[in-house]
Every structure is written in structure tokens, then in C-alpha cells.
Design an enzyme around this catalytic site. Structure first.
Site, PDB file in Angstrom:
ATOM      1  CG  ASP A  67      -0.263  -0.389   2.515  1.00 22.27           C
ATOM      2  OD1 ASP A  67       0.984  -0.346   2.563  1.00 22.27           O
ATOM      3  OD2 ASP A  67      -0.959  -0.728   3.478  1.00 22.27           O
ATOM      4  CG  ASN A 136      -8.598  -1.300  11.967  1.00 18.05           C
ATOM      5  OD1 ASN A 136      -7.665  -1.985  11.553  1.00 18.05           O
ATOM      6  ND2 ASN A 136      -9.015  -0.223  11.337  1.00 18.05           N
ATOM      7  CG  HIS A 138      -5.641  -2.016   8.763  1.00 23.41           C
ATOM      8  ND1 HIS A 138      -5.758  -0.689   9.132  1.00 23.41           N
ATOM      9  CD2 HIS A 138      -4.323  -2.283   8.859  1.00 23.41           C
ATOM     10  CE1 HIS A 138      -4.574  -0.207   9.413  1.00 23.41           C
ATOM     11  NE2 HIS A 138      -3.691  -1.150   9.259  1.00 23.41           N
ATOM     12  CD  GLU A 143      -8.594   1.037   7.615  1.00 24.55           C
ATOM     13  OE1 GLU A 143      -8.506   0.079   8.409  1.00 24.55           O
ATOM     14  OE2 GLU A 143      -7.979   2.111   7.783  1.00 24.55           O
TER      15      GLU A 143
HETATM   16  C1  GLP Z   1      -0.262   0.408   8.560  1.00 24.46           C
HETATM   17  C2  GLP Z   1      -0.005  -0.434   7.312  1.00 24.46           C
HETATM   18  C3  GLP Z   1      -0.242  -1.915   7.560  1.00 24.46           C
HETATM   19  C4  GLP Z   1       0.417  -2.322   8.867  1.00 24.46           C
HETATM   20  C5  GLP Z   1      -0.230  -1.602  10.005  1.00 24.46           C
HETATM   21  C6  GLP Z   1       0.320  -1.966  11.377  1.00 24.46           C
HETATM   22  O1  GLP Z   1      -1.512   0.993   8.643  1.00 24.46           O
HETATM   23  N1  GLP Z   1      -0.777  -0.033   6.192  1.00 24.46           N
HETATM   24  O2  GLP Z   1       0.261  -2.652   6.464  1.00 24.46           O
HETATM   25  O3  GLP Z   1       0.291  -3.708   9.055  1.00 24.46           O
HETATM   26  O4  GLP Z   1      -0.036  -0.208   9.799  1.00 24.46           O
HETATM   27  O5  GLP Z   1       1.441  -1.218  11.677  1.00 24.46           O
HETATM   28  P1  GLP Z   1       2.418  -1.456  12.885  1.00 24.46           P
HETATM   29  O6  GLP Z   1       3.297  -2.581  12.471  1.00 24.46           O
HETATM   30  O7  GLP Z   1       3.164  -0.165  13.026  1.00 24.46           O
HETATM   31  O8  GLP Z   1       1.588  -1.785  14.065  1.00 24.46           O
END
Ligand code: GLP
Length: 248
Positions: A67, A136, A138, A143
Site C-alpha cells: 500500500d 482494527n 486491517h 479496513e
Molecule cells: C499500517 C499499514 C499496515 C500495517 C499496520 C500496522 O496501517 N498499512 O500494512 O500492518 O499499519 O502497523 P504497525 O506494524 O506499526 O503496528
């Protein structure tokens, strides 16, 4: 779903890097799906070390990131393009043209999304997809409520995601409200999936992902249906799995 629980974030990073290393050594032409966020930073650090000290070769690997935020230039330190350069691409032997992220500042977003899907298909699909998980549920930026049948598309970020990701920006107002993400269908098409999670903040969603009903309200539950998923957790992220097993 194969669930591996390790004792610390460092061990998680080593174990995840070993899965990716194995993939690349067995097939040097592997197509890797890559993730951003704070969780995979240690995995990338370990892969860089393996490149420098153990000759792990990325020269024939192709990568597709999950993404990117909308309307953010790759030179912006908050962009995922910048993150990938900083943490991985500039430190291993992978040429720019072998790395791909959704081009989110383009005018015709639909064309960009379609081109991304086509490019993944033209490379034979993703061999190994690395994933983190949002609190959440995702995956990528899919989402709660997003269709399980979605291809790469533009997504309006959830309020919780905006709050969670505000820590990387000067203020919450600077967090982009939209992103382009591989869809659930794109992610699900990967031959293998490796999901990593660390910290007590992720314990509830990890429990739900593994034991909850499969439903779009918790996007990561779809992974229960995939034939080849490895989940690597540190003990904090696995805390409820352990505790609820003890009390059940
Ligand atoms: C972002 C990314 C996800 C990732 C998530 C969790 O929103 N788009 O791909 O898995 O955050 O991030 P973290 O590893 O900082 O908890």
C-alpha cells in the site's frame, strides 16, 4: 494457519527474516509482497544483515508493496516509498525497477490500480506476502467492512487507523485520509503469507484473527481460509491465545 510464538521482538524479526531468506534462496526469482509499519522494521534489518554477512542475494527478486498513502510524494519521509528505501531497498542489492509500490499521486487512480494488478499477474503472482496487522484487523489498508473480493483500490482510512498512524506525522491533521492498497483478493492470491505481530496492543486482534468468525468487519479473519499462512508472534501479541487456552 501455522502459529509460532517467540519470546521477543528480536526473535520475531529473526524468525520472519528466515522465512523470507528461505524463499529467496530456494527461488532467487521470487516475487515478494512487502509491508510497512513499525513491526517489519526488525525483519528488514535482519535481511540487510543477511545480505551483508551471508551473501543473501536480492538481485533477481521482484517486490510489490501492499500500500501507499494517496497524494504523498515518494520523497516525503512519511511515504511508504521512503520507508522502504530507508529500511530495505537502499541497503540490499535490489534495483529500483524491480521494486513496486502503488503510484498514489497519479491522477487516474483506477488506471494505476489496474496496472498494479496486471503487473503482479505478469510476474506470475506473489510467492510470499509479508503482512502486519492493524489494531482494527486491517491488512494492507483493507479496513473493516472492505469486500473480501477487492483488487487493488483506493481506500478511505478508518478513524482508528488515522489515530494509530498519527504517531508518524507532525499532527493528526497531516495523516492522509486515503490510501491505495492491494485488495483482500490480491493478498489472498499470494501463494504463501507470513503475518507478524508484536506487543500487547495486538493481542486482542490476534485472538480474533485466529479464533473469530471469518467476516469483512475483521479483514484479517480471511486468512483462516488461506492454505499457507504462517503467523509469527512475540509473547505479548500471543498473550490472549495462551491465557484463553489456559482458562477454557
Ligand atoms: C499500517 C499499514 C499496515 C500495517 C499496520 C500496522 O496501517 N498499512 O500494512 O500492518 O499499519 O502497523 P504497525 O506494524 O506499526 O503496528
Amino acid at each position: 494457519m501455522k502459529v509460532i510464538v517467540v519470546s521477543s521482538y528480536d526473535e520475531l524479526s529473526i524468525s520472519a527474516a528466515e522465512v523470507i531468506e528461505h524463499q529467496v534462496r530456494v527461488n532467487p526469482f521470487s516475487v515478494l509482497g512487502l509491508a510497512t509499519g513499525s513491526t517489519p522494521i526488525g525483519t528488514y534489518r535482519t535481511l540487510v544483515k543477511k545480505h551483508l554477512e551471508e551473501k543473501l542475494d536480492f538481485s533477481r527478486v521482484t517486490t510489490f508493496n501492499l500500500d501507499e498513502y494517496c497524494n504523498i510524494e515518494p520523497s516525503n519521509p512519511q511515504s511508504y516509498a521512503y520507508f522502504m528505501k530507508e529500511n530495505f531497498f537502499s541497503k540490499v542489492n535490489i534495483a529500483d525497477h524491480m521494486t513496486n509500490l502503488p503510484e498514489s499521486h497519479a491522477e487516474d487512480i483506477e488506471a494505476v490500480c489496474m496496472a498494479y494488478e496486471n503487473k503482479i499477474s505478469s510476474r506470475g503472482g506473489i510467492d510470499l506476502q509479508l503482512l502486519g496487522i492493524g489494531r482494527n484487523g486491517h491488512i494492507g489498508f483493507n479496513e473493516p467492512g472492505d469486500s473480501f473480493k477487492s483488487d487493488t483500490h483506493r481506500i478511505k482510512l478508518d478513524e482508528r487507523t488515522i489515530k494509530d498512524n498519527a504517531r508518524f506525522f507532525k499532527s493528526i491533521d497531516d495523516v492522509p485520509r486515503y490510501a491505495i492498497s492491494m485488495g483482500i483478493k490480491t493478498i489472498f492470491s499470494a501463494k504463501k503469507i507470513l503475518l507478524i505481530a508484536s506487543g500487547v496492543d495486538k493481542a486482542e486482534i490476534i485472538y480474533e484473527m485466529i479464533h473469530g468468525q471469518v467476516r469483512p468487519a475483521v479483514p484479517a479473519t480471511i486468512l483462516q481460509m488461506h492454505p499457507d499462512v504462517t503467523v509469527i508472534l512475540d509473547k505479548d501479541a500471543a498473550a490472549l491465545l495462551e491465557r484463553r487456552r489456559t482458562f477454557n
